[in-house]
Design a protein around this motif. Structure first.
Motif, mmCIF file in Angstrom:
data_model
loop_
_atom_site.group_PDB
_atom_site.id
_atom_site.type_symbol
_atom_site.label_atom_id
_atom_site.label_comp_id
_atom_site.label_asym_id
_atom_site.label_seq_id
_atom_site.Cartn_x
_atom_site.Cartn_y
_atom_site.Cartn_z
ATOM 1 N N SER A 1 2.805 13.784 2.087
ATOM 2 C CA SER A 1 2.013 14.568 1.182
ATOM 3 C C SER A 1 2.121 15.994 1.462
ATOM 4 C CB SER A 1 0.733 14.268 1.073
ATOM 5 O OG SER A 1 0.020 14.962 0.430
ATOM 6 N N TYR B 1 6.689 15.606 -0.523
ATOM 7 C CA TYR B 1 7.508 14.135 -0.817
ATOM 8 C C TYR B 1 9.001 14.811 -0.884
ATOM 9 C CZ TYR B 1 2.832 12.359 -1.722
ATOM 10 O OH TYR B 1 1.688 11.951 -1.653
ATOM 11 N N ARG C 1 0.965 -1.191 -0.170
ATOM 12 C CA ARG C 1 0.101 0.019 0.127
ATOM 13 C C ARG C 1 0.780 1.362 -0.027
ATOM 14 N NH1 ARG C 1 -3.880 -2.050 3.860
ATOM 15 N NH2 ARG C 1 -2.624 -1.223 5.615
ATOM 16 N N ILE C 2 1.858 1.232 0.917
ATOM 17 C CA ILE C 2 2.723 2.532 1.050
ATOM 18 C C ILE C 2 3.639 2.538 -0.190
ATOM 19 C CG2 ILE C 2 4.603 3.476 2.397
ATOM 20 C CD1 ILE C 2 3.327 2.276 4.724
ATOM 21 N N LYS D 1 1.434 8.929 5.681
ATOM 22 C CA LYS D 1 1.304 9.255 4.195
ATOM 23 C C LYS D 1 0.739 10.848 4.177
ATOM 24 C CE LYS D 1 -0.629 4.697 2.758
ATOM 25 N NZ LYS D 1 -2.050 4.065 2.329
ATOM 26 N N HIS D 2 0.297 11.270 5.253
ATOM 27 C CA HIS D 2 -0.204 12.723 4.966
ATOM 28 C C HIS D 2 0.778 13.559 5.334
ATOM 29 C CE1 HIS D 2 -2.453 16.237 6.325
ATOM 30 N NE2 HIS D 2 -1.600 16.254 7.376
ATOM 31 N N GLU E 1 -0.070 4.700 10.141
ATOM 32 C CA GLU E 1 0.178 4.469 8.349
ATOM 33 C C GLU E 1 -0.484 5.976 7.937
ATOM 34 O OE1 GLU E 1 -1.396 2.021 4.556
ATOM 35 O OE2 GLU E 1 -1.459 1.169 6.764
ATOM 36 N N ASN F 1 2.991 1.713 -3.334
ATOM 37 C CA ASN F 1 2.082 2.130 -4.309
ATOM 38 C C ASN F 1 1.706 3.627 -4.212
ATOM 39 O OD1 ASN F 1 2.113 -0.264 -5.660
ATOM 40 N ND2 ASN F 1 0.315 -0.922 -4.597
ATOM 41 N N PHE F 2 1.432 3.769 -3.042
ATOM 42 C CA PHE F 2 1.056 5.191 -2.638
ATOM 43 C C PHE F 2 1.988 6.419 -3.030
ATOM 44 C CE2 PHE F 2 1.114 9.228 0.064
ATOM 45 C CZ PHE F 2 -0.068 9.446 0.103
ATOM 46 N N GLN G 1 2.679 6.532 -6.784
ATOM 47 C CA GLN G 1 1.521 7.260 -7.601
ATOM 48 C C GLN G 1 1.578 8.545 -7.366
ATOM 49 O OE1 GLN G 1 -2.050 5.209 -6.382
ATOM 50 N NE2 GLN G 1 -1.504 3.178 -7.413
ATOM 51 N N ASN G 2 2.158 9.056 -6.292
ATOM 52 C CA ASN G 2 2.218 10.586 -5.907
ATOM 53 C C ASN G 2 3.577 11.510 -5.977
ATOM 54 O OD1 ASN G 2 -0.866 11.221 -5.095
ATOM 55 N ND2 ASN G 2 -0.106 9.036 -4.078
#
Length: 227
Positions: free
Chosen positions: A178, A182, A44-45, A174-175, A170, A47-48, A51-52
Motif C-alpha cells: 500500500s 502497489y 487473505r493476501i 500489506k502495508h 503479513e 483478496n487484499f 480489492q486494492n
C-alpha cells in the motif's frame, strides 16, 4: 473487522498450539494445521491485493515441465505496468518462546530463503512457459524483473538472518504494498536498498530521564513517542 472475542479466541488457540507442538507425538497434526493456515493466509493476501490494486495474482501455481512439477509458488504477483514479477512464499510459524524458539524459526526462514532462490532460478529459466500458463501472456518485449520474498504470519525473523531476499510478516507486507501504491518496480528498488524496512525514527526518539535514588540523581536514556 474482528471482534475482541474472536481475537481472544485466536490467541488462546495459538497458545494452546504452542504447548501442543512441544509434544513429540504431534508433528503431523501441527504440520497439517500450519498448511491449512498458510492457505487461509493465501486467500487473505490475494483478496487484499485484488480489492486494492490492478496487480495480477496467481495463487498455488506449479511450474510444470514435461508433465512434472518442478517448482511451486504460493502467490505470484505480476505488475504489467512495470513488467515486474514477485514470487511470494507464505509461511505460518507457530508462536515461539524465548531465544531458542526464535532461533529455530530463524533457521526455518533461512531454509525457505535457499529454497526460494533455487525456485526463482527455475522461474527465470522457464519464464515463457510460466507467463503463458499462469497469466496467459504468450510473449513479452523483454524479460520481466523478478524478485522473491517470504511472508510469514506474524514473524519476520531477526537481524541474524542473511536476508538475500526480503522477509515480511503479513501486516508489513500489506502495508508496504500500500505504501508504494502497489507498484512492484518501486517495491523492488526499496528491497534492494533496504528502505522497505520501517524507520522508527519517524515515530520515536531518545529522551534522557533522571531518577533520584538514595540521594543520587541517575540519568538514563529512554524511548518516547513523538507527538
Amino acid at each position: 473487522f474482528f471482534s475482541p472475542s474472536l481475537l481472544y479466541y485466536s490467541d488462546a488457540v495459538d497458545n494452546l498450539l504452542y504447548l501442543v507442538k512441544e509434544r513429540k507425538d504431534t508433528p503431523e497434526v501441527i504440520s497439517k494445521i500450519a498448511k491449512e493456515r498458510e492457505q487461509v493466509m493465501t486467500e487473505r493476501i490475494v483478496n487484499f491485493i485484488s480489492q486494492n490494486s490492478k496487480l495480477k495474482c496467481v495463487p498455488n501455481y506449479k511450474l510444470m515441465l514435461n508433465g512434472h512439477p518442478v517448482a511451486e509458488f504460493d502467490i505470484m504477483i505480476y505488475d504489467d505496468n512495470s513488467n515486474s514479477l514477485l514470487l511470494t512464499e507464505l509461511k505460518y510459524f507457530f508462536k515461539a518462546d524465548g531465544e531458542d524458539g526464535h532461533h529455530k524459526v530463524d533457521f526455518k526462514i533461512q531454509d525457505a530463503i535457499k529454497s526460494r532462490l533455487s525456485k526463482q532460478q527455475l522461474a527465470e529459466k522457464h519464464i515463457d512457459v510460466l507467463f503463458s500458463d499462469a497469466f496467459g501472456i504468450s510473449s513479452t518485449p523483454k524479460a520481466p524483473k523478478i524478485k522473491s520474498c517470504i511472508v510469514s504470519q506474524n514473524y519476520s525473523g531477526s537481524s541474524f538472518i542473511e536476508d538475500k531476499i526480503a522477509v515480511f510478516d503479513e501486516f508489513l507486507f500489506k502495508h508496504t504494498l500500500s505504501r508504494y501504491d502497489y507498484n512492484l518496480d518501486v517495491l523492488f528498488t526499496s528491497i534492494e536498498n533496504d528502505s522497505y524496512i520501517p524507520d522508527m525514527s519517524d515515530i520515536i526518539c531518545y529522551h534522557d530521564y533522571t531518577q533520584e535514588y538514595a540521594g543520587y540523581a541517575i540519568t538514563y536514556p529512554g524511548l518516547v513517542q513523538k507527538q
